[in-house]
Design a protein around this motif. Structure first.
Motif, PDB file in Angstrom:
ATOM      1  N   THR A 227      57.825  21.483  25.846  1.00  0.00           N
ATOM      2  CA  THR A 227      56.865  22.396  26.451  1.00  0.00           C
ATOM      3  C   THR A 227      55.794  22.686  25.407  1.00  0.00           C
ATOM      4  OG1 THR A 227      57.911  24.473  25.762  1.00  0.00           O
ATOM      5  CG2 THR A 227      58.784  23.403  27.745  1.00  0.00           C
ATOM      6  N   HIS A 228      54.858  23.560  25.732  1.00  0.00           N
ATOM      7  CA  HIS A 228      53.819  23.859  24.744  1.00  0.00           C
ATOM      8  C   HIS A 228      54.393  24.600  23.538  1.00  0.00           C
ATOM      9  CE1 HIS A 228      50.146  22.326  26.470  1.00  0.00           C
ATOM     10  NE2 HIS A 228      50.564  22.723  27.655  1.00  0.00           N
ATOM     11  N   GLN A 229      55.429  25.376  23.733  1.00  0.00           N
ATOM     12  CA  GLN A 229      55.981  26.151  22.610  1.00  0.00           C
ATOM     13  C   GLN A 229      57.293  25.580  22.081  1.00  0.00           C
ATOM     14  OE1 GLN A 229      56.503  30.362  23.244  1.00  0.00           O
ATOM     15  NE2 GLN A 229      57.370  30.703  21.208  1.00  0.00           N
TER      16      GLN A 229
ATOM     17  N   ASN B 155      48.348  15.225  23.902  1.00  0.00           N
ATOM     18  CA  ASN B 155      49.725  15.666  24.119  1.00  0.00           C
ATOM     19  C   ASN B 155      50.405  14.760  25.140  1.00  0.00           C
ATOM     20  OD1 ASN B 155      51.856  17.356  23.497  1.00  0.00           O
ATOM     21  ND2 ASN B 155      50.779  19.236  24.070  1.00  0.00           N
TER      22      ASN B 155
ATOM     23  N   GLN C 104      44.545  19.085  25.719  1.00  0.00           N
ATOM     24  CA  GLN C 104      45.792  19.493  25.080  1.00  0.00           C
ATOM     25  C   GLN C 104      46.919  19.648  26.093  1.00  0.00           C
ATOM     26  OE1 GLN C 104      45.920  19.616  21.773  1.00  0.00           O
ATOM     27  NE2 GLN C 104      43.735  19.146  21.682  1.00  0.00           N
ATOM     28  N   HIS C 105      46.641  19.435  27.362  1.00  0.00           N
ATOM     29  CA  HIS C 105      47.666  19.591  28.386  1.00  0.00           C
ATOM     30  C   HIS C 105      48.793  18.576  28.178  1.00  0.00           C
ATOM     31  CE1 HIS C 105      46.069  22.656  31.027  1.00  0.00           C
ATOM     32  NE2 HIS C 105      44.884  22.075  31.051  1.00  0.00           N
ATOM     33  N   LEU C 106      50.007  18.950  28.534  1.00  0.00           N
ATOM     34  CA  LEU C 106      51.148  18.054  28.461  1.00  0.00           C
ATOM     35  C   LEU C 106      51.039  16.991  29.553  1.00  0.00           C
ATOM     36  CD1 LEU C 106      53.858  20.746  27.828  1.00  0.00           C
ATOM     37  CD2 LEU C 106      53.558  18.711  26.403  1.00  0.00           C
TER      38      LEU C 106
ATOM     39  N   ASP D 291      54.103  21.345  33.119  1.00  0.00           N
ATOM     40  CA  ASP D 291      54.341  22.246  31.992  1.00  0.00           C
ATOM     41  C   ASP D 291      55.385  21.718  31.009  1.00  0.00           C
ATOM     42  OD1 ASP D 291      56.572  22.493  33.571  1.00  0.00           O
ATOM     43  OD2 ASP D 291      56.451  24.672  33.818  1.00  0.00           O
TER      44      ASP D 291
END
Length: 491
Positions: A415-417, A68, A356-358, A400
């Protein structure tokens, strides 16, 4: 005495990083930075079903894969300047392929310059800062280079689309230097740009194996023209190439300011030509991959592997018909996301894992500085990735969102979503995508009343982040044709 000092440094590094699976180097660690050009995540080690990259897959098994990772500006010059300074484009003033980093920031200490100031032998091979491809490869020049960043440089001179071989333009509406022209080239790897770059990198390693070094080696493929020896085209079956799925009317809800930019209307790529384009792109990637493998083999053969940090990445992503668009300067996932592999030989217990962290390319500078025990300049805007190298699933990682800007006042947070994007610095339309339910970013929710509160929340988050990244409304204005323009204020 010298060896004793570095034994102490190595022991300190082990203690600081909490390592239990190996020991740090007895001397300063070497750094090998490998950069591809215009490469999206079309690597087999990143799960791509068709592109074949066995050498980079091997590096994936020897390091941590960042799933990511996002660039800060999806165009070569701006992204590379951001990566090399550890600063967002709004801060270093490099918005696009034009401009002069040293004119904007005369006292900036670049990543490689930091190592140069600390006793390293620092070299550049081929493209690290912006270069015009293919003209500067044909001429053997690097007009936008930063001489203060290097002790020695090697510019590559190669034939590019003038190479002998089977040639085809898969984009008939575009006939200039940025057309999707492929060449199934006659001859071997060393007769073309990336093979020459690998050879120069290996010579640098041989000359400097007894001293700490920082080597940045740039590969120009798969930047167009898509030139590779014919053997790499033979790895692929053109008719089996699978083009991205694009829903009908996908761009109808995209703001007008960017809707038609680099869409297929500019290229005229037919379904049959699309298959040929993909074959050529993947062949170019496989050719580049083989050259990476040659450099990695040299690190092993010279006995340098256990003391050399290796990083592989690209300057930005790349669209190959995604959203019926091509190339870069878009703010969809395929343009902002880049492949990123980080191998630290003394953190072996995490090799082969992924996070998977941004994360952002601006994070590279503080990470490499920390691993080498160097004090970076104040004001870097990235965050050290060392916690994720120690534990890819670490809950201590606080970032984040990823922040990317582009032409036409385009600004995006991921962001993740969610992905929220605005154009014209917020005056020319916006986009909102729910990545959980719409990972392809096909359904723009920005004008849906049910998502008005979410849209407003993300807009405020973006505007806060851009202030942190150096945005000043008095410096940036819309400039037709090239997005934001940096205005010097006499500093």
């Amino acid at each position: 005495m010298k060896n004793s000092v570095w034994l102490m440094v190595g022991a300190f590094a082990c203690a600081t990083l909490g390592l239990t699976d190996g020991i740090a180097a007895e001397r300063k660690p070497n750094v090998l930075l490998l950069m591809s050009d215009d490469l999206n995540t079309a690597l087999s080690g990143f799960g791509h079903p068709q592109c074949k990259t066995p050498m980079l897959d091997r590096l994936v098994s020897d390091g941590v894969r960042f799933e990511n990772m996002h660039c800060q500006y999806p165009v070569c010059g701006a992204s590379r300047a951001s990566l090399m300074t550890g600063l967002y484009p709004y801060t270093n003033g490099m918005l696009g392929n034009s401009g002069d980093l040293r004119e904007n920031m005369p006292d900036v200490v670049t990543l490689s310059q930091l190592f140069r100031q600390n006793g390293y032998r620092v070299g550049r091979v081929s493209k690290i800062y912006h270069m015009g491809i293919p003209p500067e490869i044909i001429a053997g020049t690097a007009e936008h280079d930063d001489p203060q960043s290097w002790d020695e440089v090697v510019n590559i001179k190669a034939p590019e689309h003038h190479a002998m071989g089977k040639k085809h333009n898969w984009s008939p509406n575009e006939t200039g230097s940025q057309s999707f022209t492929s060449v199934e080239a006659v001859g071997g790897d060393l007769e073309h740009a990336d093979g020459m770059a690998a050879e120069a990198a290996i010579e640098f390693l041989k000359r400097n194996q007894e001293t700490p070094f920082f080597l940045a080696c740039g590969f120009v493929r798969p930047h167009v023209p898509l030139v590779a020896p014919a053997t790499y085209f033979e790895r692929y079956d053109r008719e089996s190439m699978v083009a991205p799925v694009v829903p009908e009317g996908d761009l109808d809800d995209v703001p007008e300011i960017i809707r038609h930019y680099k869409s297929n209307n500019s290229y005229g790529i037919t379904p049959a030509a699309h298959k040929g384009l993909l074959e050529a792109y993947y062949a170019s990637v496989s050719y580049m991959d083989a050259q990476v493998g040659r450099v990695l083999d040299a690190i092993q053969e010279l006995g340098l592997k256990e003391n050399t940090i290796v990083v592989f990445t690209s300057d930005h992503g790349y669209l190959l018909g995604h959203h019926d668009k091509y190339q870069k300067q878009h703010l969809f996932e395929e343009a902002t996301r880049v492949p990123f592999i980080f191998s630290v030989p003394w953190i072996k217990n995490r090799h082969g894992q992924a996070t998977q962290h941004l994360t952002e390319l601006v994070d590279l500078y503080p990470t490499v500085a920390e691993l080498a025990g160097l004090t970076p300049p104040a004001g870097l805007q990235g965050e050290s990735l060392v916690p994720l190298l120690r534990d890819p699933a670490s809950q201590d990682w606080g970032k984040d969102l990823a922040f990317t800007i582009s032409r036409s006042g385009g600004e995006s947070i991921r962001t993740h979503q969610w992905r929220y994007t605005q154009w014209g610095y917020g005056q020319s339309g916006q986009e909102l995508y729910d990545l959980t339910n719409d990972p392809g970013e096909f359904n723009n929710l920005a004008n849906n009343p049910d998502h008005a509160a979410q849209c407003e929340r993300l807009k405020k988050q973006l505007e806060g982040k851009r202030r942190e990244a150096g945005y000043d409304p008095n410096r940036y204005t819309l400039n037709k044709g090239d997005g934001g323009r940096f205005h010097k204020l006499g500093r």
